[in-house]
Structure formats: structure tokens, C-alpha cells
Design a protein around this motif. Structure first.
Motif, short mmCIF file in Angstrom:
data_model
loop_
_atom_site.label_atom_id
_atom_site.label_comp_id
_atom_site.label_asym_id
_atom_site.label_seq_id
_atom_site.Cartn_x
_atom_site.Cartn_y
_atom_site.Cartn_z
N THR A 152 0.83 -1.20 0.00
CA THR A 152 0.00 0.00 0.00
C THR A 152 0.87 1.25 0.00
O THR A 152 0.54 2.25 -0.66
CB THR A 152 -0.93 0.00 1.23
N ALA A 153 1.98 1.21 0.70
CA ALA A 153 2.88 2.37 0.76
C ALA A 153 3.49 2.67 -0.59
O ALA A 153 3.60 3.83 -0.99
CB ALA A 153 3.97 2.12 1.79
N ILE A 154 3.90 1.63 -1.32
CA ILE A 154 4.47 1.85 -2.65
C ILE A 154 3.43 2.45 -3.57
O ILE A 154 3.70 3.37 -4.36
CB ILE A 154 5.05 0.54 -3.21
N PHE A 155 2.20 1.95 -3.48
CA PHE A 155 1.11 2.49 -4.30
C PHE A 155 0.84 3.96 -3.96
O PHE A 155 0.74 4.80 -4.85
CB PHE A 155 -0.14 1.64 -4.08
N LEU A 156 0.75 4.28 -2.66
CA LEU A 156 0.51 5.67 -2.26
C LEU A 156 1.68 6.59 -2.61
O LEU A 156 1.48 7.75 -2.97
CB LEU A 156 0.21 5.74 -0.76
N ALA A 157 2.89 6.06 -2.50
CA ALA A 157 4.06 6.89 -2.84
C ALA A 157 4.07 7.21 -4.33
O ALA A 157 4.42 8.33 -4.72
CB ALA A 157 5.34 6.17 -2.45
N SER A 158 3.68 6.26 -5.18
CA SER A 158 3.65 6.55 -6.61
C SER A 158 2.56 7.58 -6.93
O SER A 158 2.74 8.42 -7.81
CB SER A 158 3.43 5.28 -7.42
N ILE A 159 1.45 7.54 -6.19
CA ILE A 159 0.42 8.58 -6.36
C ILE A 159 0.97 9.94 -5.93
O ILE A 159 0.75 10.95 -6.62
CB ILE A 159 -0.85 8.21 -5.57
N LEU A 160 1.70 9.96 -4.81
CA LEU A 160 2.29 11.23 -4.35
C LEU A 160 3.29 11.79 -5.35
O LEU A 160 3.34 12.99 -5.59
CB LEU A 160 2.96 11.04 -3.00
N VAL A 161 4.08 10.91 -5.95
CA VAL A 161 5.12 11.36 -6.87
C VAL A 161 4.51 11.87 -8.17
O VAL A 161 4.84 12.96 -8.65
CB VAL A 161 6.14 10.23 -7.14
N TYR A 162 3.61 11.10 -8.76
CA TYR A 162 3.11 11.45 -10.10
C TYR A 162 1.95 12.43 -10.08
O TYR A 162 1.76 13.17 -11.03
CB TYR A 162 2.73 10.18 -10.85
N SER A 163 1.19 12.48 -9.01
CA SER A 163 0.05 13.39 -8.98
C SER A 163 0.37 14.71 -8.28
O SER A 163 -0.07 15.77 -8.72
CB SER A 163 -1.14 12.75 -8.26
N PHE A 164 1.13 14.64 -7.20
CA PHE A 164 1.37 15.84 -6.41
C PHE A 164 2.78 16.38 -6.54
O PHE A 164 3.12 17.39 -5.95
CB PHE A 164 1.05 15.57 -4.93
N GLY A 165 3.66 15.69 -7.25
CA GLY A 165 5.01 16.18 -7.49
C GLY A 165 5.95 16.10 -6.31
O GLY A 165 6.94 16.82 -6.26
N VAL A 166 5.68 15.20 -5.37
CA VAL A 166 6.58 15.02 -4.23
C VAL A 166 7.83 14.30 -4.73
O VAL A 166 7.76 13.42 -5.58
CB VAL A 166 5.88 14.20 -3.12
N HIS A 167 9.00 14.67 -4.21
CA HIS A 167 10.24 14.01 -4.62
C HIS A 167 10.20 12.54 -4.23
O HIS A 167 9.80 12.19 -3.12
CB HIS A 167 11.45 14.69 -3.96
N ASP A 168 10.65 11.68 -5.14
CA ASP A 168 10.59 10.25 -4.83
C ASP A 168 11.58 9.86 -3.76
O ASP A 168 11.41 8.82 -3.12
CB ASP A 168 10.74 9.36 -6.06
N ASP A 169 12.62 10.66 -3.52
CA ASP A 169 13.55 10.38 -2.43
C ASP A 169 12.88 10.51 -1.06
O ASP A 169 13.32 9.91 -0.09
CB ASP A 169 14.75 11.33 -2.47
N VAL A 170 11.82 11.29 -1.01
CA VAL A 170 11.09 11.50 0.24
C VAL A 170 9.84 10.62 0.29
O VAL A 170 9.54 10.02 1.32
CB VAL A 170 10.68 12.99 0.38
N ALA A 171 9.14 10.51 -0.82
CA ALA A 171 7.84 9.84 -0.83
C ALA A 171 7.95 8.34 -0.55
O ALA A 171 7.22 7.81 0.29
CB ALA A 171 7.14 10.07 -2.17
N TYR A 172 8.84 7.66 -1.25
CA TYR A 172 8.90 6.20 -1.11
C TYR A 172 9.36 5.74 0.28
O TYR A 172 8.66 4.96 0.93
CB TYR A 172 9.76 5.59 -2.21
#
Length: 117
Positions: free
Chosen positions: A71-91
Motif C-alpha cells: 500500500t505504501a508503494i502504491f501511495l508513494a507513486s500517487i504522491l510522486v506522479y500526482s502531487f510532485g513530491v520528490h521520490d527520495d522522500v515519498a517512497y
């Protein structure tokens, strides 16, 4: 170059030292209690006969941990691609947070499972 090779023996030495101290101290405590005339039944842990099997608890906690990580990987990909959060922080942030939440839920479910039995 040689400093990398010494780490593994040091780790094994630390684990061996901790295990040695634990078992030798436990043995000395038990011998001292026996010398003073304490009953040997205090060394047997009071495990209930109807307690939940160990394999159920392990499978429950591992499954909830993996569900949390997925679930975390799924939510992190949503944060990265939809909201522009850096993947170094999101994942890492979402993985650690939801893995911890999964383990917390597993702990509470294990307590409830043992209370029912």
C-alpha cells in the motif's frame, strides 16, 4: 581494503558475546536459586495450553507488514506522479510509515487473537 573484511568477524563476535553472556548469566541465576532451595517450576514459563499457535501469529504479522509495504508503494507513486513530491522522500517515508502501521495492527490483532483463545 582490509577494514571491510574485519566487519563480519566483529559482528559474529558481538552476537556470540551477547549470547554467551545471556546464557551464562541465566545459568548462574538458576544455580543460585536452586542452591537457596527455590522450586524448579519457576523456570518453566507459564504458557497457556490454549494460546494461539506461533505460526498463526507469524503469518498474521508478515502478511500485514507486506500489505502495508504494498500500500505504501502504491501511495508513494500517487504522491510522486500526482502531487510532485520528490521520490527520495515519498517512497521511504510512506513505506516506513505504513509498514509500522501494519505491524501495529498486527500486534493488536495478535493480542485479540490470544485473548479469544
Amino acid at each position: 581494503m582490509g577494514s571491510e573484511l574485519i566487519i563480519i568477524p566483529i559482528l559474529f563476535g558481538v552476537v556470540f558475546g551477547i549470547a554467551y553472556l545471556y546464557f551464562s548469566t541465566r545459568n548462574k541465576e538458576r544455580l543460585a536459586l536452586i542452591e537457596k532451595g527455590a522450586d524448579a517450576s519457576i523456570f518453566v514459563k507459564g504458557r497457556r495450553a490454549v494460546a494461539a499457535p506461533f505460526w498463526k501469529i507469524i503469518i498474521l504479522n508478515i502478511s500485514l507488514l507486506l500489505i502495508g509495504i504494498g500500500t505504501a508503494i502504491f501511495l508513494a507513486s500517487i504522491l510522486v506522479y500526482s502531487f510532485g513530491v520528490h521520490d527520495d522522500v515519498a517512497y521511504p517515508g510512506t513505506i516506513f510509515t505504513l509498514a509500522g502501521a501494519g505491524l501495529l495492527v498486527g500486534f493488536n490483532m495478535t493480542k485479540r487473537l490470544e485473548k479469544e483463545d
